[in-house]
Design an enzyme around this catalytic site. Structure first.
Site, PDB file in Angstrom:
ATOM      1  N   LYS A  82       7.132  -1.260   7.163  1.00  0.00           N
ATOM      2  CA  LYS A  82       7.187   0.007   6.431  1.00  0.00           C
ATOM      3  C   LYS A  82       8.521   0.123   5.712  1.00  0.00           C
ATOM      4  O   LYS A  82       9.570  -0.161   6.292  1.00  0.00           O
ATOM      5  CB  LYS A  82       6.915   1.204   7.339  1.00  0.00           C
ATOM      6  CG  LYS A  82       7.839   1.322   8.511  1.00  0.00           C
ATOM      7  CD  LYS A  82       7.378   2.448   9.434  1.00  0.00           C
ATOM      8  CE  LYS A  82       8.211   2.433  10.696  1.00  0.00           C
ATOM      9  NZ  LYS A  82       7.698   3.232  11.781  1.00  0.00           N
TER      10      LYS A  82
ATOM     11  N   ARG B 222      -3.720   9.068  16.348  1.00  0.00           N
ATOM     12  CA  ARG B 222      -2.919   7.872  16.634  1.00  0.00           C
ATOM     13  C   ARG B 222      -2.717   7.679  18.130  1.00  0.00           C
ATOM     14  O   ARG B 222      -2.690   6.570  18.623  1.00  0.00           O
ATOM     15  CB  ARG B 222      -1.581   8.043  15.925  1.00  0.00           C
ATOM     16  CG  ARG B 222      -0.623   6.969  16.224  1.00  0.00           C
ATOM     17  CD  ARG B 222       0.630   7.224  15.436  1.00  0.00           C
ATOM     18  NE  ARG B 222       1.670   6.341  15.887  1.00  0.00           N
ATOM     19  CZ  ARG B 222       2.659   5.936  15.141  1.00  0.00           C
ATOM     20  NH1 ARG B 222       2.751   6.346  13.899  1.00  0.00           N
ATOM     21  NH2 ARG B 222       3.573   5.144  15.609  1.00  0.00           N
TER      22      ARG B 222
ATOM     23  N   PHE C 286      -7.596   2.797   4.954  1.00  0.00           N
ATOM     24  CA  PHE C 286      -6.788   1.601   4.757  1.00  0.00           C
ATOM     25  C   PHE C 286      -7.173   0.423   5.648  1.00  0.00           C
ATOM     26  O   PHE C 286      -6.637  -0.658   5.493  1.00  0.00           O
ATOM     27  CB  PHE C 286      -5.291   1.904   4.870  1.00  0.00           C
ATOM     28  CG  PHE C 286      -4.845   2.449   6.208  1.00  0.00           C
ATOM     29  CD1 PHE C 286      -4.645   1.611   7.288  1.00  0.00           C
ATOM     30  CD2 PHE C 286      -4.613   3.810   6.354  1.00  0.00           C
ATOM     31  CE1 PHE C 286      -4.221   2.115   8.501  1.00  0.00           C
ATOM     32  CE2 PHE C 286      -4.182   4.324   7.572  1.00  0.00           C
ATOM     33  CZ  PHE C 286      -3.984   3.470   8.653  1.00  0.00           C
TER      34      PHE C 286
ATOM     35  N   LYS D  56       2.294   4.575   1.409  1.00  0.00           N
ATOM     36  CA  LYS D  56       2.393   5.117   2.768  1.00  0.00           C
ATOM     37  C   LYS D  56       2.339   6.635   2.656  1.00  0.00           C
ATOM     38  O   LYS D  56       3.309   7.268   2.244  1.00  0.00           O
ATOM     39  CB  LYS D  56       3.696   4.681   3.431  1.00  0.00           C
ATOM     40  CG  LYS D  56       3.816   5.182   4.862  1.00  0.00           C
ATOM     41  CD  LYS D  56       5.089   4.660   5.506  1.00  0.00           C
ATOM     42  CE  LYS D  56       5.120   4.865   7.001  1.00  0.00           C
ATOM     43  NZ  LYS D  56       4.861   6.201   7.451  1.00  0.00           N
TER      44      LYS D  56
ATOM     45  N   GLU E 278       0.855  -1.200   0.000  1.00  0.00           N
ATOM     46  CA  GLU E 278       0.000   0.000   0.000  1.00  0.00           C
ATOM     47  C   GLU E 278       0.878   1.232   0.000  1.00  0.00           C
ATOM     48  O   GLU E 278       1.990   1.202   0.536  1.00  0.00           O
ATOM     49  CB  GLU E 278      -0.853   0.046   1.283  1.00  0.00           C
ATOM     50  CG  GLU E 278      -1.950  -0.969   1.327  1.00  0.00           C
ATOM     51  CD  GLU E 278      -2.776  -0.850   2.617  1.00  0.00           C
ATOM     52  OE1 GLU E 278      -2.532   0.067   3.427  1.00  0.00           O
ATOM     53  OE2 GLU E 278      -3.657  -1.687   2.807  1.00  0.00           O
TER      54      GLU E 278
HETATM   55  P1  AMP Z   1       5.525   5.592  11.155  1.00  0.00           P
HETATM   56  O1  AMP Z   1       4.849   6.773  11.769  1.00  0.00           O
HETATM   57  O2  AMP Z   1       6.686   5.931  10.301  1.00  0.00           O
HETATM   58  O3  AMP Z   1       5.799   4.501  12.166  1.00  0.00           O
HETATM   59  O4  AMP Z   1       4.492   4.946  10.142  1.00  0.00           O
HETATM   60  C1  AMP Z   1       3.233   4.514  10.534  1.00  0.00           C
HETATM   61  C2  AMP Z   1       2.190   5.556  10.129  1.00  0.00           C
HETATM   62  O5  AMP Z   1       2.057   5.598   8.721  1.00  0.00           O
HETATM   63  C3  AMP Z   1       0.813   5.186  10.595  1.00  0.00           C
HETATM   64  O6  AMP Z   1       0.590   5.559  11.927  1.00  0.00           O
HETATM   65  C4  AMP Z   1      -0.076   5.932   9.636  1.00  0.00           C
HETATM   66  O7  AMP Z   1      -0.316   7.237  10.131  1.00  0.00           O
HETATM   67  C5  AMP Z   1       0.777   6.108   8.399  1.00  0.00           C
HETATM   68  N1  AMP Z   1       0.281   5.423   7.188  1.00  0.00           N
HETATM   69  C6  AMP Z   1       0.313   5.966   5.963  1.00  0.00           C
HETATM   70  N2  AMP Z   1      -0.146   5.124   5.040  1.00  0.00           N
HETATM   71  C7  AMP Z   1      -0.506   3.990   5.699  1.00  0.00           C
HETATM   72  C8  AMP Z   1      -1.046   2.733   5.278  1.00  0.00           C
HETATM   73  N3  AMP Z   1      -1.295   2.466   3.990  1.00  0.00           N
HETATM   74  N4  AMP Z   1      -1.278   1.807   6.235  1.00  0.00           N
HETATM   75  C9  AMP Z   1      -1.006   2.055   7.532  1.00  0.00           C
HETATM   76  N5  AMP Z   1      -0.492   3.223   7.986  1.00  0.00           N
HETATM   77  C10 AMP Z   1      -0.241   4.184   7.078  1.00  0.00           C
END
Ligand code: AMP
Length: 588
Positions: free
Chosen positions: A423, A272, A342, A252, A250
């Site tokens: 991720k 969040r 999502f 991001k 997906e």
């Molecule tokens: P990180 O903040 O770098 O740990 O990445 C996680 C965050 O990415 C999540 O809390 C979401 O806010 C964001 N996010 C963006 N796109 C997606 C997706 N397709 N699925 C899940 N989270 C996503």
């Protein structure tokens, strides 16, 4: 139940830092607490009345608390203020001055947990001009009947100074021991907590029905679920090793995670960290129900700022303009968003948490009708590293941070950082070291505030070898109202009916110009792009180079001709340097 039992436990706990002892004090207290009020006890132990996401705050100004204490103890305000300055802890002050008082009067009745909790709740609900006096009355009546030790804790709770730091997890341990007989059952309690983010509710269930309550613990509407988190990986191979032969890739997006709860017309949005953020997104509340085909839902989405003129995603910082108390309507207009769903966790009374990802995705696609505001997160099923790289490249080109890779068979694991979600970010230095001077070759008409002017410009680098102007980005940020007017005027002299043959781009602009005007641009990164033609095929077959998050610096380079603009070779060098920096950073 006597409040003194809670106050005594808090006193013992104040005198120890050993986790085992802290837990044991809580176990002893929970065992003698009637089931009906266990949730109240749990909240009070943490200095709260309800879980944080409900936003109910006791919130009493120190001034009022001091006045109330003065009234209860019959001691002048200035004297209390003086003690407070000396001791620095309002709880201790309350205990001390009431100690002096109890030596001269009789205590009338024991105060109960119910009375303390209900009084504090009433105080929290009071609003309006006369509320301060009422608050004062309620507090002083409580303090009147409290022992000094009790008064100390009440004073700390009302001024938000109960700093015992009893962690959620210590309470879960104690509940497991008190009501299921063993700490081994903690994971089950933790699961229940992750599903509802409400310790009081978990406590109530387990106190009443023991382990059974945990086995059937249900997701419920308007109780936010602790979000599932992803592990970070560095390469597509790592994903293949962790995920098996096929998985979902997906986009991001770089916005704000929003957990949407909807029941009929009522909508609440949680961040969040499970804060209620409904007020920042009146556009979601107003517009989303058109796209959601169900009565009751919990969904997860990324809200992302977009450039309405170009459709590009804008970086997260743009959303921060909405974090304000006043003039939200203007912020909504100036910083439009799309909502990109999502995941789905609840549908019409049924939990979806245990469904495999692929099933949840199917449900999501069946209940959301996409429009220009509500979207389903772009997703592709992938098997090979090459396929992952292709999706990553497309994602980066439209302004994403990278990819989220998800295992097809995995359930939604509330509150867990698990390898079912990975991720993969494109790592880079925040800014390209240098600005670029680029040639304006085309423009797109503006909408909204920019109607009647250009909303975005199409820019090119200069290719010395072929004497052409291959496009490198579209830019819509960094313009003031004056600069937009200025561009409209300057560029109107340069309009051509047909695209100049030296312009090379995969985009169709609304207006084409003679490639003459040069402007200065900064950007966060250079990425591969199938649409932009600068350095086409030089790094990878079928791809050119593009700027990510380009921004006009405000400088029109009147002194430069278009042949003096940044060349394609310079762009390639910047791209290679950037790759080197990423590699160096990875090695470090
Ligand atoms: P990180 O903040 O770098 O740990 O990445 C996680 C965050 O990415 C999540 O809390 C979401 O806010 C964001 N996010 C963006 N796109 C997606 C997706 N397709 N699925 C899940 N989270 C996503």
């Amino acid at each position: 139940m006597k409040f003194s039992l809670v106050a005594d436990t808090l006193s013992y706990m104040e005198n120890t830092t050993k986790r085992l002892e802290l837990t044991q004090h809580l176990v002893d207290l929970f065992k003698i607490t009637p089931h009906e009020i266990i949730s109240k006890v749990v909240y009070l132990l943490q200095g709260k009345l309800r879980p944080d996401h409900e936003g109910i705050e006791i919130g009493i100004a120190e001034k009022i608390a001091i006045r109330a204490l003065s009234k209860s103890a019959g001691i002048p305000i200035v004297k209390i203020e003086h003690e407070y300055k000396k001791m620095g802890d309002f709880g201790q002050v309350a205990a001390k001055v009431l100690e002096q008082k109890t030596q001269t009067t009789f205590i009338t009745e024991d105060i109960t947990v119910e009375r303390v909790y209900d009084t504090l709740y009433r105080i929290a609900e009071l609003k309006g001009a006369r509320s301060q006096d009422m608050k004062m009355k309620y507090i002083s009546s409580l303090l009147n009947d409290a022992t000094p030790v009790e008064a100390g804790f009440i004073a700390k709770i009302i001024t938000s100074n109960l700093r015992l730091g009893i962690a959620d997890y210590t309470i879960l341990d104690a509940l497991a021991i008190a009501f299921t007989g063993s700490k081994e059952n903690r994971p089950m309690l933790e699961h229940a907590y992750n599903v509802c983010s409400d310790l009081g509710r978990v406590a109530n269930g387990v106190a009443k029905d023991g382990i059974l309550s945990l086995k059937n613990f249900q997701v419920s509407i308007f109780s936010p679920i602790r979000p599932m988190l992803a592990e970070r990986i560095k390469s597509p191979q790592e994903a293949r090793e962790k995920m098996g032969p096929q998985f979902a890739a997906e986009y991001k997006l770089d916005g704000e995670r929003v957990q949407l709860h909807m029941q009929g017309e009522r909508i609440i949005l949680y961040s969040r960290s499970l804060e209620n953020i409904t007020n920042y997104y009146p556009d979601i509340v107003e517009r989303i129900d058109k796209s959601l085909h169900a009565h009751e839902l919990i969904l997860e989405a990324e809200a992302v700022a977009v450039n309405e003129n170009t459709g590009e995603f804008l970086p997260f910082q743009e959303l921060m303009h909405r974090r304000r108390k006043y003039k939200i309507a203007k912020a909504v207009q100036d910083y439009p968003i799309t909502v990109n769903f999502f995941d789905v966790m609840l549908l019409d009374g049924k939990s979806c948490l245990n469904m495999p990802y692929k099933e949840r995705r199917r449900v999501l696609e069946s209940i959301i009708k996409e429009d220009s505001f509500a979207k389903i997160m772009p997703m592709k099923l992938v098997k090979t590293d090459g396929e992952v790289e292709d999706v990553l490249e497309n994602a980066i080109n439209v302004g994403c941070e990278g990819l989220m890779l998800k295992q097809l068979e995995s359930p939604y694991r509330a509150g867990a950082r698990a390898s079912n979600w990975l991720k993969l970010k494109r790592e880079y230095r925040n800014e390209l070291g240098d600005s670029l001077d680029l040639v304006v070759i085309g423009a797109f008409y503006g909408r909204g505030r920019r109607t009647g002017r250009y909303g975005a410009l199409l820019l090119a680098a200069y290719d010395e070898q072929t004497d052409t102007f291959p496009s490198i980005c579209k830019v819509g940020t960094g313009f003031t109202d004056e600069s937009l007017d200025q561009f409209y005027q300057i560029l109107s002299d340069k309009i051509t009916i047909k695209k100049d043959p030296r312009i090379d781009t995969g985009l169709e602009a609304d207006v084409w110009f003679e490639p003459e005007v040069v402007i200065e641009i900064v950007a966060s990164e250079i990425t591969l792009s199938p649409i932009h033609k600068a350095a086409m095929d030089k790094i990878r077959k079928g791809s050119g180079l593009a700027l990510r998050f380009p921004k006009f610096t405000g400088r029109i380079r009147f002194e430069k001709t278009s042949e003096n603009a940044t060349t394609v070779d310079e762009v390639v060098t910047l791209y290679n340097n950037q790759k080197k920096i990423v590699q160096d950073e990875r090695q470090n």
